[in-house]
Write an enzyme that holds these catalytic residues in place. Structure first.
Site, PDB file in Angstrom:
ATOM      1  N   ASN A  77     -10.414  -2.828   2.483  1.00 10.90           N
ATOM      2  CA  ASN A  77     -10.014  -2.931   0.942  1.00 10.90           C
ATOM      3  C   ASN A  77     -11.272  -2.640   0.006  1.00 10.90           C
ATOM      4  O   ASN A  77     -12.396  -2.409   0.761  1.00 10.90           O
ATOM      5  CB  ASN A  77      -9.350  -4.482   0.502  1.00 10.90           C
ATOM      6  CG  ASN A  77      -7.957  -4.545   1.013  1.00 10.90           C
ATOM      7  OD1 ASN A  77      -7.100  -3.351   1.271  1.00 10.90           O
ATOM      8  ND2 ASN A  77      -7.358  -5.791   0.991  1.00 10.90           N
ATOM      9  N   HIS A  84       0.886  -1.365  -0.089  1.00 14.87           N
ATOM     10  CA  HIS A  84      -0.067  -0.008   0.052  1.00 14.87           C
ATOM     11  C   HIS A  84       1.018   1.246  -0.100  1.00 14.87           C
ATOM     12  O   HIS A  84       0.592   2.253   0.618  1.00 14.87           O
ATOM     13  CB  HIS A  84      -0.888  -0.093   1.145  1.00 14.87           C
ATOM     14  CG  HIS A  84      -2.077  -1.058   1.339  1.00 14.87           C
ATOM     15  ND1 HIS A  84      -3.236  -0.891   0.557  1.00 14.87           N
ATOM     16  CD2 HIS A  84      -1.946  -2.374   1.708  1.00 14.87           C
ATOM     17  CE1 HIS A  84      -3.961  -2.126   0.733  1.00 14.87           C
ATOM     18  NE2 HIS A  84      -3.206  -2.820   1.570  1.00 14.87           N
TER      19      HIS A  84
HETATM   20 FE1  HDE Z   1      -2.501  -4.928   5.315  1.00 10.10          FE
HETATM   21  N1  HDE Z   1      -0.616  -3.946   5.887  1.00 10.10           N
HETATM   22  N2  HDE Z   1      -1.784  -6.551   6.019  1.00 10.10           N
HETATM   23  N3  HDE Z   1      -4.202  -5.681   4.564  1.00 10.10           N
HETATM   24  N4  HDE Z   1      -3.247  -3.084   4.829  1.00 10.10           N
HETATM   25  C1  HDE Z   1      -0.329  -2.865   5.749  1.00 10.10           C
HETATM   26  O1  HDE Z   1       0.545  -1.691   7.385  1.00 10.10           O
HETATM   27  C2  HDE Z   1      -0.931  -6.968   6.495  1.00 10.10           C
HETATM   28  C3  HDE Z   1      -4.676  -7.041   4.832  1.00 10.10           C
HETATM   29  C4  HDE Z   1      -4.576  -2.969   4.453  1.00 10.10           C
HETATM   30  O2  HDE Z   1      -3.272   3.294   3.811  1.00 10.10           O
HETATM   31  C5  HDE Z   1       0.845  -2.367   6.424  1.00 10.10           C
HETATM   32  O3  HDE Z   1       1.067   0.764   7.955  1.00 10.10           O
HETATM   33  C6  HDE Z   1      -0.980  -8.292   7.071  1.00 10.10           C
HETATM   34  C7  HDE Z   1      -6.152  -7.066   4.460  1.00 10.10           C
HETATM   35  C8  HDE Z   1      -4.498  -1.462   3.886  1.00 10.10           C
HETATM   36  O4  HDE Z   1      -1.615   3.321   5.273  1.00 10.10           O
HETATM   37  C9  HDE Z   1       1.480  -3.843   7.140  1.00 10.10           C
HETATM   38  C10 HDE Z   1      -1.917  -8.841   6.642  1.00 10.10           C
HETATM   39  C11 HDE Z   1      -6.452  -6.024   4.283  1.00 10.10           C
HETATM   40  C12 HDE Z   1      -3.148  -0.804   4.311  1.00 10.10           C
HETATM   41  C13 HDE Z   1       0.245  -4.723   6.714  1.00 10.10           C
HETATM   42  C14 HDE Z   1      -2.480  -8.017   5.777  1.00 10.10           C
HETATM   43  C15 HDE Z   1      -5.499  -5.133   4.537  1.00 10.10           C
HETATM   44  C16 HDE Z   1      -2.346  -1.876   4.668  1.00 10.10           C
HETATM   45  C17 HDE Z   1       2.077  -1.868   5.526  1.00 10.10           C
HETATM   46  C18 HDE Z   1      -2.318 -10.376   6.412  1.00 10.10           C
HETATM   47  C19 HDE Z   1      -8.061  -5.699   3.880  1.00 10.10           C
HETATM   48  C20 HDE Z   1      -2.832   0.485   3.893  1.00 10.10           C
HETATM   49  C21 HDE Z   1       2.029  -0.319   5.950  1.00 10.10           C
HETATM   50  C22 HDE Z   1      -2.550 -11.031   7.663  1.00 10.10           C
HETATM   51  C23 HDE Z   1      -8.843  -5.689   4.886  1.00 10.10           C
HETATM   52  C24 HDE Z   1      -3.139   1.320   5.170  1.00 10.10           C
HETATM   53  C25 HDE Z   1       1.279  -0.340   6.729  1.00 10.10           C
HETATM   54  C26 HDE Z   1      -2.697   2.798   4.723  1.00 10.10           C
HETATM   55  C27 HDE Z   1      -1.142  -2.063   5.311  1.00 10.10           C
HETATM   56  C28 HDE Z   1       0.064  -5.929   6.937  1.00 10.10           C
HETATM   57  C29 HDE Z   1      -3.468  -8.155   4.949  1.00 10.10           C
HETATM   58  C30 HDE Z   1      -5.583  -3.478   4.225  1.00 10.10           C
HETATM   59  C31 HDE Z   1       2.442  -4.381   6.608  1.00 10.10           C
HETATM   60  C32 HDE Z   1       0.356  -9.029   7.689  1.00 10.10           C
HETATM   61  C33 HDE Z   1      -6.840  -8.597   4.464  1.00 10.10           C
HETATM   62  C34 HDE Z   1      -5.770  -0.585   3.647  1.00 10.10           C
HETATM   63  O5  HDE Z   1       1.394  -3.918   8.459  1.00 10.10           O
END
Ligand code: HDE
Length: 705
Positions: A160, A87
């Site tokens: 999402n 992201h």
């Molecule tokens: Fe994320 N995800 N994600 N994700 N995600 C990040 O956090 C992670 C997942 C989502 O505009 C990171 O600050 C893991 C699902 C958004 O700043 C990180 C898993 C969904 C954003 C991270 C998921 C998301 C992130 C990277 C699997 C939808 C951007 C930077 C378990 C429900 C937020 C940060 C923004 C960002 C980890 C799966 C949505 C690395 C480990 C499912 C919208 O922490």
């Protein structure tokens, strides 16, 4: 943050000698201006020249003593922080959330029970795989993250624009992302899944199949952020004042309706305007057309959980709206652009673990893993444990605890007591079980094992349900997207394995993709323990087109003009567009505008080469005979019209524009609104354009496999 010093100085002729700019201060706005200073507040006398051992004729060596130079370069050297691992590419806006229907029966959270209270929000939209500088129209799921600054603490709904995900367990996330991002040896391709490592991984990970259907659909190429739905994805819990819990899924529904672009258009938008989505968000807010979403919930209890075909804790499954209807409880309006992209959009730290009392997590293993990841990632991105003090992250309610010190501690906590319990001072902060966050009571027992629950094993039924819930056009697009992506995969075994997984969804889909790839022979199904159910009913709510809004509100009309165009045609079009809520942009061969037939200058917003028709929802050709003749030998003009036609857009034209339509290969159909008598068919054009694209045209412009 550093305050601008109050000190003012008056611009004057500089009298000191030896400056490289003719001995004068730069003066752009005249009058008084704030004094430029160093970070330490020392007034700067010369921001153009470093301190040198010098005479006026030749520069000598630069002196290490120049603290103004050193400080400026030093700060510049450290201007970037690590971009988000996922992201990274995003845009955001401020606004508010207002509750319109109380959920008091289900949740004690104030934000979900106090109707009418406005809660400030900051929403960030993003792509996932691309790096920070990648184009907006990548085929990708979009992040839809909302920070609600409630009076009871920050609640981050980090969702999402697609309601399901690729994997069921957080332990697979690093693998998924490594496979999707640029390949590690070559560093490309970025911002796309059309490459071997991604398809290798997903073809070996059947749980991804449902999500693949979504990202190969037009959901992955939205027209604008304001045209996207948002989903919390996981099942969460609500807890009421009596401690009773209810399961919940969160949905954001766009007021502007769902809309997407066409894949060929997406590819070209990425060249024509890589900032297409962020520009649209910025412009919409600047023009006072505030993007808006409804917040809706699906509420359900243990009884539903027991009878549902799948596990509500499996993030690769959704609960069809037809099974658990959406209840609209509030609205979010984004009405203010960030003041500074870095301070706000880049430094905002969303965290799934940010919930408030009355909202709780479920045991979805993906959500549980995320609750660790988001806090952890902020430490490396924002450099230390005090990132919650950054204005964009700080709660807007009182915040006090005994966490102390660390990098960039901006607060100056008074007193001797930085621990609890304590007795030395009055009124130190205390916990309170009545008002504080409490977790839902849950009886849990079992063996400690690395397993997946049995109900998680069906990977194909909802993929099939999704595909067959789409209109024929949307199904065609999914098939084409698979063909496009797999045609970029070099390893044949990977292509065949993807086909083998698709055959588990439906043989017909697999065969259509195989035809498009030119793969002959029988498709070998990949072995699976749970075959796709064929009895799930269609869910019309999963289709974009079945619920598309037929309106020009918020749309962009591109009008091509050239010397000799009729000013009245343009004026009438402008009037009609305004009435319909659309924005009209003028495209001319020169950015200085076109000279109308009556001698007036019609101003241009875009020069032809910089304003391709992919940037607009529909186009109008307001051309004179000379204009049409001149533009017929201009490749950019021919492409402008040809692309609009092949992207199934409504095209309006003055009768004199016919030669350009012919040159561009435009064939008459109901989307080509060109009067054959004198005059401009403006009303017909606007009415037709409000209906959306001409889907029936598609088979005449590209092969449907
Ligand atoms: Fe994320 N995800 N994600 N994700 N995600 C990040 O956090 C992670 C997942 C989502 O505009 C990171 O600050 C893991 C699902 C958004 O700043 C990180 C898993 C969904 C954003 C991270 C998921 C998301 C992130 C990277 C699997 C939808 C951007 C930077 C378990 C429900 C937020 C940060 C923004 C960002 C980890 C799966 C949505 C690395 C480990 C499912 C919208 O922490």
């Amino acid at each position: 943050m550093k305050k601008q010093p109050a000190l003012k100085s008056t611009v004057a002729k500089k009298t000191s000698e030896g400056t490289g700019n003719g001995g004068e201060f730069h003066q752009f706005s005249g009058g008084t201006h704030a004094q430029l200073t160093t970070q330490q507040g020392q007034a700067i006398s010369d921001d153009e020249n470093s301190l040198k051992l010098s005479n006026t004729a030749r520069p000598g060596p630069v002196l290490l003593e120049d603290f103004v130079l050193r400080e400026k370069i030093n700060h510049f050297d450290h201007e970037r922080i690590p971009e988000r691992i996922v992201h990274a590419r995003g845009a955001a806006a401020h606004g508010y959330f207002e509750l319109t229907d109380s959920l008091e029966k289900y949740s004690k959270a104030r934000v979900l029970s106090q109707v009418g209270e406005k809660v400030p929000v900051f929403a960030r939209f993003s792509t996932v795989a691309g790096n920070a500088g990648s184009p907006d129209l990548a085929r990708d799921v979009r992040g839809f993250a909302v920070k609600l600054y409630t009076q009871e603490g920050n609640w981050d709904l980090v969702g999402n624009n697609i309601p399901v995900f690729f994997i069921q367990d957080a332990i697979k996330f690093p693998d998924l992302i490594h496979a999707a991002k640029q390949e590690p040896d070559r560093g490309f391709p970025q911002a796309q899944t059309a490459h071997d490592t991604f398809w290798d991984f997903v073809s070996l990970t059947p749980e991804s199949t449902h999500m693949l259907m979504w990202i190969m659909s037009d959901r992955a190429i939205p027209r604008a952020f304001k045209n996207m739905e948002g989903f919390g994805v996981h099942t969460f819990r609500l807890i009421n004042a009596a401690g009773k819990t209810t399961f919940v899924k969160f949905h954001w529904r766009p007021k502007a309706g769902l809309q997407s672009v066409i894949w060929d258009e997406a590819l070209k938008i990425n060249g024509g305007d890589p900032d297409y989505h962020r520009r649209d968000l910025w412009n919409s807010i600047n023009e006072g057309k505030f993007p808006e979403w409804e917040l809706a919930v699906q509420l359900f209890d243990e009884r539903f959980v027991d009878k549902f075909e799948f596990d509500v804790l499996d993030a690769t499954k959704l609960i069809p709206e037809e099974q658990v209807p959406l209840r609209v409880i509030g609205r979010m309006v984004l009405d203010r652009n960030p003041t500074n992209y870095f301070s706000e959009t880049e430094q905002v730290a969303f965290m799934t673990q940010n919930v408030v009392a009355g909202i709780d997590f479920s045991n979805d293993p993906l959500l549980q893993g995320r609750n660790f990841s988001y806090l952890d990632t902020q430490l490396s991105r924002l450099g230390g444990p005090n990132f919650a003090q950054l204005p964009i992250n700080a709660p807007k309610c009182p915040m006090m605890n005994f966490q102390r010190d660390g990098h960039m501690q901006f607060q100056t906590p008074p007193g001797r007591v930085s621990y609890s319990p304590s007795s030395l001072e009055q009124n130190t902060a205390r916990e309170d079980p009545r008002t504080g966050f409490t977790s839902a009571k849950e009886h849990v027992e079992g063996d400690k094992l690395r397993v997946r629950p049995e109900l998680f094993a069906d990977h194909f039924s909802q993929a099939r349900q999704f595909f067959f819930s789409q209109t024929e056009t949307e199904q065609n697009h999914i098939v084409s997207a698979f063909i496009f992506e797999l045609s970029k995969v070099e390893t044949e075994a990977v292509r065949l394995r993807v086909l083998g997984q698709l055959a588990n969804v439906d043989n017909g889909i697999a065969q259509r993709v195989a035809n498009g790839l030119g793969i002959k022979g029988k498709i070998e199904k990949v072995a699976t323990t749970v075959p796709a159910r064929e009895d799930l009913p269609e869910s019309p709510a999963l289709s974009i087109l079945k619920k598309a809004k037929k309106s020009l509100e918020g749309k962009l009309i591109g009008c091509l003009i050239a010397d000799g165009s009729e000013a009245t045609v343009v004026a009438n079009l402008r009037k009609g567009a305004k009435k319909a809520g659309a924005d009209l942009k003028m495209i001319a061969p020169k950015i200085g505008g076109a000279i109308a037939k009556n001698g007036a200058v019609i101003e241009a917003d875009f020069q032809l080469a910089g304003g391709p028709s992919v940037l607009f929802d529909c186009i109008f050709l307001a051309l004179s005979p000379e204009g049409a003749a001149a533009l017929s030998s201009e490749a950019a003009a021919v492409a402008f019209v040809h692309d609009a036609f092949s992207h199934l857009k409504v095209i309006g034209a003055t009768p004199d524009a016919q030669p350009l339509l012919d040159k561009a290969g435009v064939l008459a159909d109901k989307g080509v609104v060109s009067a054959n008598k004198k005059g401009a068919p403006i009303d017909d054009f606007l009415t037709r354009a409000a209906m959306g694209r001409i889907w029936e045209r598609e088979p005449s412009v590209r092969t449907i496999y």
